[in-house]
Design an enzyme around this catalytic site. Sequence first.
Site, PDB file in Angstrom:
ATOM      1  CE  LYS A   4      -3.379  -0.219   2.942  1.00 39.22           C
ATOM      2  NZ  LYS A   4      -4.186  -0.171   4.182  1.00 39.22           N
ATOM      3  CE  LYS A  53      -3.466  -2.824  10.167  1.00 39.37           C
ATOM      4  NZ  LYS A  53      -3.872  -1.935   9.076  1.00 39.37           N
ATOM      5  CB  THR A  56      -9.096   6.102   6.071  1.00 39.69           C
ATOM      6  OG1 THR A  56      -7.895   6.186   6.836  1.00 39.69           O
ATOM      7  CG2 THR A  56      -9.144   4.779   5.347  1.00 39.69           C
ATOM      8  CG  ASN A 116     -11.419   6.914  11.275  1.00 36.59           C
ATOM      9  OD1 ASN A 116     -11.043   6.673  10.137  1.00 36.59           O
ATOM     10  ND2 ASN A 116     -11.152   8.060  11.872  1.00 36.59           N
TER      11      ASN A 116
END
Length: 411
Positions: free
Chosen positions: A90, A102, A185, A216
């Site tokens: 990404k 992550k 995002t 979110n």
Amino acid sequence: MNALAATNRNFRLASRILNLDSKLEKSLLIPFREIKVECTIPKDDGELVSFVGFRVQHDNARGPMKGGIRYHPEVDPDEVNALAQLMTWKTAVVDIPYGGAKGGIGCSPRDLSNSELERLTRVFTQKIHDLIGVQTDVPAPDMGTNAQTMAWILDEYSKFHGHSPAIVTGKPIDLGGSLGRDAATGRGVVYATQALLAEHGKSIEDTKFAIQGFGNVGSWAARLIHERFGKVVAVSDITGAVTNPDGIDIPALQWHKEETGSLKNFSGADAMNAEDLLVHDCDVLIPCALGGVLNRENAGDVRAKFIIEAANHPTDPEADEILSKKGVIVLPDIYANAGGVTVSYFEWVQNIQGFAWAEEQVNKELKRYMKRAFLNMKSMCQTHNCDLRMGAFTLGVNRVARATMLRGWEA
Ligand SMILES: NC(=O)C1=CN([C@@H]2O[C@H](COP(=O)(O)OP(=O)(O)OC[C@H]3O[C@@H](n4cnc5c(N)ncnc54)[C@H](O)[C@@H]3O)[C@@H](O)[C@H]2O)C=CC1
Ligand SMILES: O=C(O)CCC(=O)C(=O)O
């Protein structure tokens, strides 16, 4: 197929398309470092409870490793590994100077008090503080975590290393967070959707959307679509689902969610079965919650013409095949939800510069990065005659492979 098997499969397909050397392929696949730590905290009633925390640092060829931290009961090593790998591709797709990582803790944040969450976050940070760093690995929010979680990490890390605002992104503005990161995002999802729809002679206005997840990412995507006169006809979250064929008043739904903590009993829409959201009548489906939600069980029933992967890994490979046969166009996660990490990059840059940008500048740069990545992805689709997922994978993998080869392997 679990998340790691699916991600490895997509990576290997891209590697074959790019004709990568098999040893390079193997070295790109194996994570740089996998961390597993035990985190024991006293609960508010004094009882001890233990959790397992993970941080997988997948690749650093293009820069410091970057990626969110997830608090969710289903967090497991394979899932974190897959999500870390996706971060590597990404960050390369949007061409920001990072690798991928992550983290996660297997816990149910809804069942922990604020002070229990704070203790858990601080213990986790104590266990990993010497393995993360401003130029090494920079965490951010993901499912079940938020700006407050990042503030606790910043504070705990700074006890060991001195005041370090750039150690996390997605932190509160008062602690050096960036304007626009909270919405980033969802905003990136909207820019990505606009780019894809425009290619098909369509726009957000009057298009019908169904959105899974109202946290979110989902709530910001819904709000920005609503502002652009898109019709959000169905929304779901862990508490339930609502539908209105004329379009849901998203600010009103948001207010209701804030007031009651639930989507239930919202007067501006009818209740529906949350399971049915993915196969609801709409033009564009936007999964914004968990991975693996589109699979061979339900892919055949999807009615949307476009799927925008705001969640990470919402579509498993079997579903991909079924959807492709049906002519459904899937905009892949490693492009569609990259707006978050892109603005995280802007936040890190601002912290290092010691200079805060205006929100308009953040949003303008985000739009530029998302547009550029869309064109780069499409160009890979043309070169390799492949779908959008492989366009994004070949774009990301090729950039990481080039950086790896340029750096070399000399000890
Ligand atoms: N926060 C960020 O900046 C980024 C998040 N993502 C991805 O977007 C997705 C959502 O993340 P956030 O919005 O940050 O998380 P969040 O924790 O803020 O929200 C998650 C939402 O999903 C809902 N949900 C959970 N289980 C569900 C179920 N079974 N059915 C329907 N809804 C369900 C929750 O109720 C909540 O509304 C995740 O896949 C995450 O990895 C991707 C890029 C960046
Ligand atoms: O903002 C970031 O650094 C990472 C966000 C994230 O975890 C993701 O894009 O999946």
